[in-house]
Design a protein around this motif. Structure first.
Motif, PDB file in Angstrom:
ATOM      1  N   ALA A 166       0.792  -1.196  -0.101  1.00 38.43           N
ATOM      2  CA  ALA A 166      -0.071   0.043  -0.364  1.00 38.43           C
ATOM      3  C   ALA A 166       1.078   0.927  -0.188  1.00 38.43           C
ATOM      4  O   ALA A 166       2.157   1.209   0.472  1.00 38.43           O
ATOM      5  N   ASN A 167       0.608   2.126  -0.785  1.00 36.80           N
ATOM      6  CA  ASN A 167       1.082   3.611  -0.738  1.00 36.80           C
ATOM      7  C   ASN A 167       1.917   3.892   0.514  1.00 36.80           C
ATOM      8  O   ASN A 167       2.296   4.099   1.343  1.00 36.80           O
ATOM      9  N   ASP A 168       0.959   4.161   1.782  1.00 35.46           N
ATOM     10  CA  ASP A 168       0.929   4.213   3.083  1.00 35.46           C
ATOM     11  C   ASP A 168       2.230   3.132   3.838  1.00 35.46           C
ATOM     12  O   ASP A 168       2.647   3.409   4.929  1.00 35.46           O
ATOM     13  N   ARG A 169       2.734   2.715   2.986  1.00 36.81           N
ATOM     14  CA  ARG A 169       3.716   1.534   3.366  1.00 36.81           C
ATOM     15  C   ARG A 169       4.846   1.997   2.308  1.00 36.81           C
ATOM     16  O   ARG A 169       6.525   1.726   2.453  1.00 36.81           O
ATOM     17  N   ILE A 170       4.990   3.771   1.934  1.00 36.64           N
ATOM     18  CA  ILE A 170       5.815   4.030   1.244  1.00 36.64           C
ATOM     19  C   ILE A 170       7.088   5.129   1.946  1.00 36.64           C
ATOM     20  O   ILE A 170       5.441   5.856   2.511  1.00 36.64           O
ATOM     21  N   ALA A 216       1.931   8.296   0.911  1.00 34.90           N
ATOM     22  CA  ALA A 216       3.530   7.761   1.546  1.00 34.90           C
ATOM     23  C   ALA A 216       3.521   8.840   2.170  1.00 34.90           C
ATOM     24  O   ALA A 216       3.091  10.074   2.303  1.00 34.90           O
ATOM     25  N   GLN A 217       4.678   8.843   2.864  1.00 30.96           N
ATOM     26  CA  GLN A 217       4.898  10.296   3.451  1.00 30.96           C
ATOM     27  C   GLN A 217       6.415  10.574   3.081  1.00 30.96           C
ATOM     28  O   GLN A 217       7.477   9.829   2.872  1.00 30.96           O
ATOM     29  N   LEU A 218       6.111  11.552   3.208  1.00 30.81           N
ATOM     30  CA  LEU A 218       7.742  12.985   3.305  1.00 30.81           C
ATOM     31  C   LEU A 218       7.315  12.863   3.740  1.00 30.81           C
ATOM     32  O   LEU A 218       8.114  13.574   4.977  1.00 30.81           O
ATOM     33  N   PHE A 219      10.111  12.686   4.296  1.00 29.36           N
ATOM     34  CA  PHE A 219      11.035  12.481   5.102  1.00 29.36           C
ATOM     35  C   PHE A 219      11.992  13.662   4.817  1.00 29.36           C
ATOM     36  O   PHE A 219      12.720  12.848   3.636  1.00 29.36           O
ATOM     37  N   ALA A 220      12.195  14.723   5.530  1.00 32.21           N
ATOM     38  CA  ALA A 220      13.129  15.848   5.679  1.00 32.21           C
ATOM     39  C   ALA A 220      13.851  16.316   6.148  1.00 32.21           C
ATOM     40  O   ALA A 220      13.252  16.508   7.272  1.00 32.21           O
ATOM     41  N   PRO A 221      14.737  16.466   6.142  1.00 33.71           N
ATOM     42  CA  PRO A 221      15.243  17.698   7.482  1.00 33.71           C
ATOM     43  C   PRO A 221      14.565  18.927   8.326  1.00 33.71           C
ATOM     44  O   PRO A 221      14.103  19.052   7.291  1.00 33.71           O
ATOM     45  N   ALA A 222      14.975  18.918   9.591  1.00 32.00           N
ATOM     46  CA  ALA A 222      13.851  20.148  10.059  1.00 32.00           C
ATOM     47  C   ALA A 222      14.319  21.540   9.473  1.00 32.00           C
ATOM     48  O   ALA A 222      13.628  22.146   9.428  1.00 32.00           O
ATOM     49  N   LYS A 223      15.336  21.987   9.099  1.00 29.67           N
ATOM     50  CA  LYS A 223      15.915  22.415   8.382  1.00 29.67           C
ATOM     51  C   LYS A 223      15.292  23.200   7.617  1.00 29.67           C
ATOM     52  O   LYS A 223      15.031  24.494   6.886  1.00 29.67           O
ATOM     53  N   PHE A 224      14.525  21.686   6.395  1.00 27.52           N
ATOM     54  CA  PHE A 224      14.057  22.837   5.696  1.00 27.52           C
ATOM     55  C   PHE A 224      12.487  22.315   5.816  1.00 27.52           C
ATOM     56  O   PHE A 224      12.071  21.827   4.813  1.00 27.52           O
ATOM     57  N   ARG A 225      12.270  22.228   6.429  1.00 23.06           N
ATOM     58  CA  ARG A 225      10.430  21.975   7.069  1.00 23.06           C
ATOM     59  C   ARG A 225       9.687  22.515   5.911  1.00 23.06           C
ATOM     60  O   ARG A 225       8.474  22.209   5.458  1.00 23.06           O
ATOM     61  N   PHE A 264       8.492   0.725   6.965  1.00 20.80           N
ATOM     62  CA  PHE A 264       7.634   0.882   5.828  1.00 20.80           C
ATOM     63  C   PHE A 264       8.410  -0.458   5.061  1.00 20.80           C
ATOM     64  O   PHE A 264       8.983  -0.925   4.958  1.00 20.80           O
ATOM     65  N   ASP A 265       7.526  -0.604   4.341  1.00 16.96           N
ATOM     66  CA  ASP A 265       7.930  -1.715   3.024  1.00 16.96           C
ATOM     67  C   ASP A 265       8.838  -1.364   2.241  1.00 16.96           C
ATOM     68  O   ASP A 265       9.224  -1.746   1.995  1.00 16.96           O
ATOM     69  N   LEU A 306      11.202  -9.668  -4.825  1.00 16.54           N
ATOM     70  CA  LEU A 306      10.209 -10.071  -3.278  1.00 16.54           C
ATOM     71  C   LEU A 306      10.109  -8.773  -2.911  1.00 16.54           C
ATOM     72  O   LEU A 306       8.872  -8.191  -2.246  1.00 16.54           O
ATOM     73  N   GLY A 307      11.133  -7.574  -2.703  1.00 14.14           N
ATOM     74  CA  GLY A 307      10.519  -6.300  -2.216  1.00 14.14           C
ATOM     75  C   GLY A 307       9.470  -5.856  -2.503  1.00 14.14           C
ATOM     76  O   GLY A 307       9.602  -4.066  -1.890  1.00 14.14           O
ATOM     77  N   GLY A 308       9.535  -5.549  -3.977  1.00  6.72           N
ATOM     78  CA  GLY A 308       9.417  -4.919  -4.962  1.00  6.72           C
ATOM     79  C   GLY A 308       9.699  -3.148  -5.565  1.00  6.72           C
ATOM     80  O   GLY A 308       9.033  -2.936  -5.705  1.00  6.72           O
TER      81      GLY A 308
END
Length: 260
Positions: free
Chosen positions: A7-11, A34-43, A72-73, A119-121
């Motif tokens: 599922a997208n929420d596993r990305i 999906a969720q975006l992860f970035a350093p706090a300085k670029f919030r 996450f998958d 296997l991991g897609g």
């Protein structure tokens, strides 16, 4: 967008630079959930690039990797390939448990599966991301490069499960990509396993793959791999036949009651 094995929420979509985060936001928006992860300085940049999807962290990106692997998958990283190798290397387990990881350049030209392609897609995810942003998926696994059957993916979109040891999967996969004679014995299940193949296959079935409907129709000494789609058990095979093919036999189990 192409179907994915999770599922997208596993990305998780990760980037660590100003311009990379802009691209990561495009990717996250193309993968709702999906969720975006970035350093706090670029919030501010992250939240503008992917409203409601940004999770910003303090400290080193390297410290985030164990949590991402666990939660996450799949990970899509707009990070240089070399940097991602160093970031994930200490946390690698095995192909059955590692997430699929795809790396992209900041220009969004190439989507490169770098971990758990089958296997991991990651191969399927690279194709989906490339389709969404107009990039080129760079698939380096032999079965994808040659557009042939992937033994460990056969029937996955149809809900099939395979039974075989790692050694047998390695041996039969090598037989497929090295153009050895391969028998696909289909006694049950949907016949759409080629056109509906994971990662997509549009050409003709390769010439080294022979499809038959009875396992006793194969020459046990000719085929480098025997892929048996059945509801039967190996104990039902004649002892001599099973002994001859046991080291190169993969059994696929369509779900009971699935469409034929």
């Amino acid at each position: 967008m192409s179907s994915l094995p999770f599922a997208n929420d596993r990305i998780a979509v990760v980037s660590i630079t100003r311009h990379g985060i802009a691209l990561a936001g495009r990717i996250a928006r193309a993968l709702p959930g999906a969720q975006l992860f970035a350093p706090a300085k670029f919030r501010d940049i992250a939240e503008a690039a992917a409203p409601g999807m940004a999770a910003c962290y303090e400290g080193k990106t390297a410290d985030q990797i164990p949590g991402l692997f666990k939660a996450f998958d799949a990970i899509v990283a707009v990070v240089s390939l070399g940097a991602m190798v160093r970031l994930i290397a200490p946390h690698l387990g095995d192909k059955e448990s590692d997430p699929g990881v795809v790396a992209l350049d900041e220009a969004g030209r190439f989507a490169i599966p770098m971990l758990s392609g089958h296997l991991g897609g990651a191969n399927a995810l690279a194709g989906a991301v490339a389709e969404a942003i107009g990039a080129q998926a760079v698939l380096t696994t032999a079965s994808d490069a040659r557009q042939t059957l992937a033994v460990d993916l056969l029937g996955r979109e149809l809900g099939w499960r395979f039974e075989a040891s790692k050694a047998v999967i390695v041996k039969t996969s090598a037989a497929v990509v090295n153009d050895e004679p391969v028998a696909v014995v289909q006694e049950t299940g949907s016949a759409d396993w080629w056109c509906g193949h994971a990662n997509g296959r549009s050409g003709a079935l390769p010439g080294n793959i022979q499809v038959v409907d009875r396992i006793d129709a194969i020459d046990p000494h000719r085929h480098g791999a025997v892929l048996w789609i059945t509801h039967r058990h190996t104990g039902e095979l004649p002892a001599a036949l099973y002994a001859a093919i046991a080291d190169r036999l993969v059994v696929y189990r369509p779900a009971p009651g699935a469409a034929e």
